[in-house]
Design a protein around this motif. Structure first.
Motif, short mmCIF file in Angstrom:
data_model
loop_
_atom_site.label_atom_id
_atom_site.label_comp_id
_atom_site.label_asym_id
_atom_site.label_seq_id
_atom_site.Cartn_x
_atom_site.Cartn_y
_atom_site.Cartn_z
N LYS A 54 46.85 -33.50 -18.18
CA LYS A 54 46.51 -32.08 -18.23
C LYS A 54 45.72 -31.67 -16.98
O LYS A 54 44.67 -32.23 -16.69
CB LYS A 54 45.67 -31.78 -19.48
N GLY A 55 46.25 -30.68 -16.25
CA GLY A 55 45.54 -30.21 -15.06
C GLY A 55 45.48 -31.25 -13.96
O GLY A 55 44.46 -31.41 -13.29
N VAL A 56 46.59 -31.96 -13.76
CA VAL A 56 46.66 -33.02 -12.74
C VAL A 56 47.87 -32.74 -11.85
O VAL A 56 48.95 -32.43 -12.35
CB VAL A 56 46.80 -34.41 -13.39
N GLU A 57 47.69 -32.86 -10.54
CA GLU A 57 48.79 -32.62 -9.61
C GLU A 57 48.78 -33.67 -8.50
O GLU A 57 47.75 -34.28 -8.22
CB GLU A 57 48.69 -31.22 -8.98
N TRP A 58 49.94 -33.83 -7.87
CA TRP A 58 50.04 -34.63 -6.65
C TRP A 58 49.68 -33.73 -5.47
O TRP A 58 50.19 -32.62 -5.35
CB TRP A 58 51.46 -35.16 -6.45
N TYR A 59 48.81 -34.23 -4.59
CA TYR A 59 48.41 -33.48 -3.40
C TYR A 59 48.75 -34.30 -2.16
O TYR A 59 48.41 -35.48 -2.06
CB TYR A 59 46.91 -33.19 -3.41
N GLU A 60 49.45 -33.67 -1.21
CA GLU A 60 49.77 -34.33 0.05
C GLU A 60 48.49 -34.59 0.84
O GLU A 60 47.62 -33.72 0.94
CB GLU A 60 50.71 -33.45 0.87
N VAL A 61 48.39 -35.79 1.40
CA VAL A 61 47.20 -36.13 2.18
C VAL A 61 47.57 -36.58 3.60
O VAL A 61 46.75 -37.16 4.30
CB VAL A 61 46.36 -37.23 1.47
N GLY A 62 48.83 -36.29 4.00
CA GLY A 62 49.25 -36.62 5.35
C GLY A 62 50.14 -37.84 5.40
O GLY A 62 50.06 -38.73 4.56
N GLY A 63 51.01 -37.88 6.40
CA GLY A 63 51.87 -39.04 6.60
C GLY A 63 52.89 -39.24 5.50
O GLY A 63 53.42 -40.34 5.34
N GLY A 64 53.18 -38.20 4.71
CA GLY A 64 54.10 -38.36 3.59
C GLY A 64 53.46 -39.01 2.38
O GLY A 64 54.13 -39.27 1.39
N CYS A 65 52.14 -39.28 2.43
CA CYS A 65 51.42 -39.90 1.33
C CYS A 65 50.83 -38.82 0.42
O CYS A 65 50.54 -37.71 0.86
CB CYS A 65 50.29 -40.79 1.85
N ALA A 66 50.65 -39.16 -0.84
CA ALA A 66 50.10 -38.20 -1.79
C ALA A 66 49.19 -38.91 -2.78
O ALA A 66 49.38 -40.09 -3.08
CB ALA A 66 51.23 -37.49 -2.54
N ALA A 67 48.20 -38.18 -3.26
CA ALA A 67 47.27 -38.71 -4.24
C ALA A 67 47.29 -37.82 -5.47
O ALA A 67 47.50 -36.61 -5.38
CB ALA A 67 45.85 -38.80 -3.67
N ARG A 68 47.08 -38.41 -6.62
CA ARG A 68 47.07 -37.69 -7.89
C ARG A 68 45.63 -37.28 -8.19
O ARG A 68 44.76 -38.12 -8.44
CB ARG A 68 47.64 -38.59 -8.97
N ILE A 69 45.37 -35.99 -8.19
CA ILE A 69 44.01 -35.46 -8.27
C ILE A 69 43.98 -34.33 -9.29
O ILE A 69 44.94 -33.57 -9.42
CB ILE A 69 43.54 -34.94 -6.90
N THR A 70 42.86 -34.20 -10.00
CA THR A 70 42.73 -33.08 -10.92
C THR A 70 42.68 -31.77 -10.14
O THR A 70 42.15 -31.71 -9.04
CB THR A 70 41.46 -33.21 -11.78
N THR A 71 43.23 -30.72 -10.72
CA THR A 71 43.21 -29.39 -10.10
C THR A 71 41.78 -28.86 -10.08
O THR A 71 40.90 -29.40 -10.76
CB THR A 71 44.09 -28.41 -10.89
N PRO A 72 41.51 -27.80 -9.30
CA PRO A 72 40.15 -27.23 -9.32
C PRO A 72 39.70 -26.86 -10.74
O PRO A 72 38.55 -27.11 -11.12
CB PRO A 72 40.28 -26.00 -8.42
N GLU A 73 40.61 -26.26 -11.54
CA GLU A 73 40.25 -25.86 -12.90
C GLU A 73 39.92 -27.06 -13.77
O GLU A 73 38.91 -27.07 -14.49
CB GLU A 73 41.40 -25.05 -13.52
N ARG A 74 40.76 -28.09 -13.70
CA ARG A 74 40.49 -29.30 -14.49
C ARG A 74 39.23 -29.99 -13.98
O ARG A 74 38.45 -30.56 -14.77
CB ARG A 74 41.70 -30.24 -14.40
#
Length: 244
Positions: free
Chosen positions: A147-167
């Motif tokens: 719930k309230g979790v998204e993948w965020y691009e962090v450069g180089g085609g890599c991504a991290a799974r981070i809670t949204t600002p609301e979550r």
């Protein structure tokens, strides 16, 4: 999200290449981290992987995870978080780590924090060369991981799974001295939580945050009213800062 779409069925000529050439072709068309399983999908074994590694085409990022030097150089400061998610995609970076990522805290964190499912044990095992301090919070609740979790691009085609600002606001309340989760050892101080709410007000003023969405997420964890009451006075008396 961080993987380039590269399947043998879509590239029939790849089967005519040598194993090492197939490995090179995969790396050339890939974005982000490449796992041993990704290589296996195009019939590349560990011997061929080590050959292209010895030629400098890839680097060993963690047990069974590789990355090209170009992608590594472009990944930026959140590379290590993305690396954890490349190997353990269900981990969710949260609390102060997410607050810092979204710019809703003034604290500088010395370690990352992530929720992980019980299947990961006490925390993901990344190999002895991975020395980034991460505080893992084990959970049984699927909603905590989804719930309230998204993948965020962090450069180089890599991504991290981070809670949204609301979550993230929801979690900062849950684990603060004003919240309800007294079982967490490192509670968020009331002042840090207040600053988080104020910066969320700033984001809302710029159309980048939705308190109603935060309250709906809080309802998932059965404390929507508590969060509404907790944020009411802060939102009422705080004047949004001018946009940068």
């Amino acid at each position: 999200m961080q993987k380039f779409n590269f399947e043998k069925e879509e590239h029939p000529l790849i089967e005519k290449l040598t194993m090492e050439a197939r490995a090179e072709a995969l790396v050339a068309g890939w974005k982000g981290f490449i796992t041993v399983e990704d290589f296996a999908n195009v019939d590349v074994n560990r011997v061929a992987i080590q050959k292209i590694r010895s030629r400098g085409l890839i680097e060993n990022a963690a047990w069974g995870v590789y990355i090209s030097p170009e992608a590594r150089a472009e990944a930026g400061p959140l590379y290590d978080l993305a690396l954890v998610n490349a190997k353990f995609p269900r981990a969710v970076f949260c609390l102060q780590t997410a607050a810092a990522f979204h710019g809703i805290t003034q604290d500088v964190m010395e370690e990352a924090t992530a929720f992980v499912p019980r299947s990961y044990g006490a925390g993901p095992k990344m190999g002895r060369e991975f020395t980034v301090p991460i505080d893992y919070i084990v959970t049984r609740r699927e909603s905590v991981l989804e719930k309230g979790v998204e993948w965020y691009e962090v450069g180089g085609g890599c991504a991290a799974r981070i809670t949204t600002p609301e979550r993230t606001l929801v979690d900062m309340f849950r684990y603060s001295t004003r919240g309800t989760e007294g079982n967490y050892d490192a509670l968020i101080e009331a002042e840090a939580y207040r600053v988080c709410v104020e910066r969320c007000v700033d984001l809302e003023d710029r159309g980048e945050f939705d308190f109603d969405e935060a309250y709906m997420i809080a309802a998932e964890f059965d404390f929507m009213d508590a969060l509404i009451n907790s944020t009411a006075d802060i939102r009422h008396y705080y004047t949004p800062s001018p946009a940068p």
